[in-house]
Scaffold this motif. Structure first.
Motif, short mmCIF file in Angstrom:
data_model
loop_
_atom_site.label_atom_id
_atom_site.label_comp_id
_atom_site.label_asym_id
_atom_site.label_seq_id
_atom_site.Cartn_x
_atom_site.Cartn_y
_atom_site.Cartn_z
N GLN A 84 0.83 -1.21 0.00
CA GLN A 84 0.00 0.00 0.00
C GLN A 84 0.87 1.26 0.00
O GLN A 84 0.61 2.20 -0.75
N ASN A 85 1.92 1.26 0.80
CA ASN A 85 2.81 2.42 0.86
C ASN A 85 3.63 2.57 -0.41
O ASN A 85 4.01 3.68 -0.79
N LEU A 86 3.95 1.42 -1.06
CA LEU A 86 4.69 1.49 -2.33
C LEU A 86 3.92 2.28 -3.37
O LEU A 86 4.47 3.18 -4.03
N ARG A 87 2.65 1.96 -3.56
CA ARG A 87 1.85 2.65 -4.57
C ARG A 87 1.71 4.13 -4.23
O ARG A 87 1.79 5.00 -5.11
N LYS A 88 1.51 4.43 -2.95
CA LYS A 88 1.35 5.83 -2.54
C LYS A 88 2.64 6.62 -2.75
O LYS A 88 2.63 7.76 -3.22
N ALA A 89 3.78 5.99 -2.41
CA ALA A 89 5.07 6.67 -2.57
C ALA A 89 5.37 6.96 -4.03
O ALA A 89 5.92 8.02 -4.37
N LEU A 90 4.99 6.04 -4.94
CA LEU A 90 5.22 6.26 -6.37
C LEU A 90 4.35 7.40 -6.88
O LEU A 90 4.83 8.27 -7.63
N ILE A 91 3.08 7.42 -6.50
CA ILE A 91 2.17 8.45 -6.97
C ILE A 91 2.57 9.82 -6.41
O ILE A 91 2.52 10.84 -7.12
N ASP A 92 3.03 9.85 -5.14
CA ASP A 92 3.44 11.12 -4.53
C ASP A 92 4.80 11.60 -5.02
O ASP A 92 5.21 12.73 -4.72
N GLY A 93 5.56 10.75 -5.75
CA GLY A 93 6.87 11.15 -6.25
C GLY A 93 7.99 10.96 -5.27
O GLY A 93 9.11 11.44 -5.50
N ASN A 94 7.74 10.21 -4.18
CA ASN A 94 8.80 9.98 -3.20
C ASN A 94 9.79 8.92 -3.67
O ASN A 94 10.88 8.82 -3.12
N ILE A 95 9.43 8.09 -4.63
CA ILE A 95 10.33 7.12 -5.25
C ILE A 95 10.16 7.22 -6.75
O ILE A 95 9.16 7.75 -7.26
N ASP A 96 11.16 6.73 -7.51
CA ASP A 96 11.14 6.85 -8.96
C ASP A 96 10.40 5.69 -9.63
O ASP A 96 9.75 5.89 -10.66
#
Length: 664
Positions: A84-96
């Protein structure tokens, strides 16, 4: 993997075309300075996971991230977290980018998915070993599901209808531990390989997997579409890894070895199964020779048994026919062929309907249908032989069950009862002659008395000089006895000549009250009390009002004549039975002198009476005829000194047969 190697150039061209398309149409976004931020699953072995005593993640996805970063002249910075946090981090731009399993949440317009060659990420159900056997998803109703944090119950399980309960765990290990300990019933694995490794590594003994995989997802590289420069670089780096085969090196390291260990795990079971099969095959070969001799012996016994049963059927005194559900005759025994005059070929072209007289063809169809419905049938038919003779038969049948449901037959057993019928008719004729003799004797006895009186008075008038008053008295006596003799003859004619029934609704309580009114003078003379008991609901049936009143007069008069003085007559009416078989019952109970046991069985016979001075024994006989015309029943119970009970039952609905027999 070896099969996928052949398609590597094609995959590379597809990736290059996608890069060109996205580079042309989408805006650019610069990469970070030398760092490639990669998100991986925290607990998804062998793809990505973190050991309990370590901090750095490892697995296939981790090595793939390092390989892509190396091909891009960058350094991979890994961010292990839950899905769940992976998808959110990608959408928020916190990971590439994210390297993980395909999920519906990645299928959005702003995320591009690069599908890798890894296709075998399987979703499967694991249950506690003590849970009841599972045949369908409906069997999971009411169970408790262990769910990893951030992972919902899959949509293929109708949890709202089945009222499934979920228990959230922080990791796959905790979820499996709940199932192994019995605190949860099932676990839905989103990664079959990871689940198997976790079970094997932690020695969980109470967990088993069931059924086939529910779904199979590929491993993807998810990148935001707006970051076209990164998307281009990632696609080129992935294509380069396929071209120089460095991708397959890490594939063999993590995935091929995993499959190999899986095979090693079950190798002893496979060898044991092969050994058992070889042993069973050798045993079968050795046993086959013994079996062949037994088969020969059994076949010989079956042939002998078949011959015995065939001889039993052929020598049976009954006519036996095998008939289809449409009446087609498949087989007939020799007795049937002999009696009917046909040979086997001729009778095979006929239906059972052709063997009976034409008016019974419909009865044959109903008979066969009843047998196939499982209703026991026993019916008499008249067979018509080939030369035109009639044979009376009594037929019973049963269904013969064969291998094919469409090949069901009825086996009909027909016994020739022609001679028995002739003897029954002879006995009936002799019985009728005996009845006529008794009736003639009774008529002679009854008429002889009035004729003697008539003759005596006539002789007095002819040969003796009588006064006018005496002559008038003699003539009146002659008239009375002539009327009495005529009444006897009239009753006999009414008995022998059917009278049409005038059917209408008969209110039995009303008819009883009307009859009591007609007989009130006779009741008053003997000071007889009447006690009535009528039902609250209407007691109505179809009948002839005149005949019913004649019946009531006959029975009540008998009760009046049986009572000396100050007696009691109880009249009770009630309805019995259900809607399909409702009856109206009349019970007339008097406290008269009663009837001796030796006479009770003769009270309904013609000319039987114990009161010679008041009647000549036709009242109850005619009453019985009236009741039978209405398809009812009449009975009598009595004891000397205790009175008599007459019981009459009428069906509420009179069948059409009564109208046809006594009407038209």
């Amino acid at each position: 993997p070896m099969q996928n190697n052949r398609f590597a150039p094609i995959n590379f061209l597809v990736i290059q075309f996608s890069i060109l398309f996205l580079t042309t149409l989408m805006p650019h976004q610069s990469l970070g300075a030398g760092w490639l931020r990669v998100g991986v699953s925290l607990n998804n072995p062998p793809f990505s996971y973190v050991e309990n005593d370590e901090t750095d993640p490892k697995g296939f996805s981790v090595d793939l991230a390092n390989l892509l970063a190396e091909n891009m002249d960058m350094t991979a910075q890994l961010y292990p977290m839950d899905e769940q946090n992976l998808r959110k981090a990608l959408i928020d731009g916190n990971i590439d980018l994210v390297i993980g399993m395909r999920d519906a949440t990645y299928s959005t317009p702003d995320i591009y998915q690069i599908e890798t060659t890894v296709k075998g990420i399987e979703t499967k159900i694991f249950i506690n070993s003590n849970y009841p056997p599972i045949k369908s998803y409906r069997d999971l109703a009411g169970c408790k599901v262990a769910i990893e944090k951030g992972y919902n119950i899959p949509s293929f399980l109708p949890s709202e209808q089945m009222e499934m309960n979920s228990s959230e765990a922080n990791s796959m290990y905790e979820a499996l531990a709940l199932v192994d300990s019995g605190n949860a019933d099932i676990y839905i694995s989103k990664n079959l390989l990871a689940t198997r490794q976790t079970i094997q590594k932690n020695h969980f003994q109470n967990i088993k997997e069931i059924g086939e995989p529910i779904s199979i997802s590929p491993l993807i590289i998810a990148v935001k579409k707006m970051n076209t420069e990164l998307l281009t670089s990632i696609s080129m780096a992935y294509g380069q890894s396929l071209e120089n085969r460095s991708y397959f090196t890490i594939y063999d390291k993590w995935l091929r070895n995993n499959f190999q260990s899986y095979m090693d795990r079950y190798k002893k079971f496979i060898f044991a199964g092969v050994g058992a099969f070889i042993l069973a095959l050798l045993s079968f070969i050795l046993w086959n020779r013994t079996l062949q001799s037994k088969v020969i012996s059994i076949t010989r016994d079956l042939r002998n048994s078949e011959k015995k049963y065939r001889d039993l059927i052929e020598t049976s005194p009954d006519m036996i026919c095998l008939v289809s559900m449409y009446g087609k005759i498949k087989l007939a025994n020799k007795i049937a062929l002999t009696h009917l005059g046909y040979d086997q070929k001729e009778i095979a072209d006929l239906r059972l309907h052709n063997l009976v007289v034409p008016e019974q063809a419909d009865d044959v169809s109903n008979f066969i249908n009843d047998v196939f419905r499982g209703v026991y049938s026993n019916k008499e038919f008249t067979f018509l032989t080939k030369d035109g003779r009639n044979i009376q038969v009594d037929m019973v049948a049963n269904v013969v069950k064969e291998a094919e449901p469409a090949e069901k037959f009825v086996c009909c057993f027909s016994r020739d009862i022609t001679e028995r019928k002739r003897l029954e008719e002879d006995l009936l004729y002799a019985d009728r002659l005996a009845i006529m003799g008794r009736m003639a004797a009774g008529i002679a006895h009854e008429i002889n008395n009035p004729l003697g009186i008539i003759l005596g008075n006539a002789q007095d008038a002819l040969y003796h000089k009588l006064s006018v008053e005496d002559s008038l008295e003699s003539l009146k006596c002659i008239e009375r006895n002539a009327i009495r003799a005529a009444k006897i003859i009239e009753d006999m004619l009414n008995f022998t000549r059917p009278v049409p029934l005038q059917l209408c609704p008969v209110d039995l309580p009303l008819q009883v009250d009307s009859t009591l009114f007609l007989l009130k003078q006779k009741l008053k003379q003997k000071d007889i009390r009447i006690k009535k008991s009528y039902p609250s609901e209407p007691a109505v049936f179809k009948g002839d009002e005149n005949l019913i009143q004649q019946l009531l007069i006959n029975i009540i008069l008998n009760s009046i004549q049986a009572i000396k003085n100050e007696g009691l007559i109880n009249i009770a009416i009630r309805k019995t039975g259900d809607n399909g078989n409702t009856k109206v019952t009349l019970e007339i109970n008097d406290n008269g002198v009663g009837i001796p046991d030796e006479d009770i069985q003769n009270v309904f016979n013609p000319f039987f009476t114990s009161r010679k001075e008041n009647g000549f024994g036709m009242g109850l006989f005619i009453s019985k005829i009236i009741v039978e015309k209405h398809h009812g029943s009449i009975s009598a119970k009595s004891a000397v000194g205790e009175g008599t009970v007459m019981t009459v039952e009428f069906p509420v609905e009179t069948t059409g047969a009564a109208v046809n027999e006594y009407g038209h």
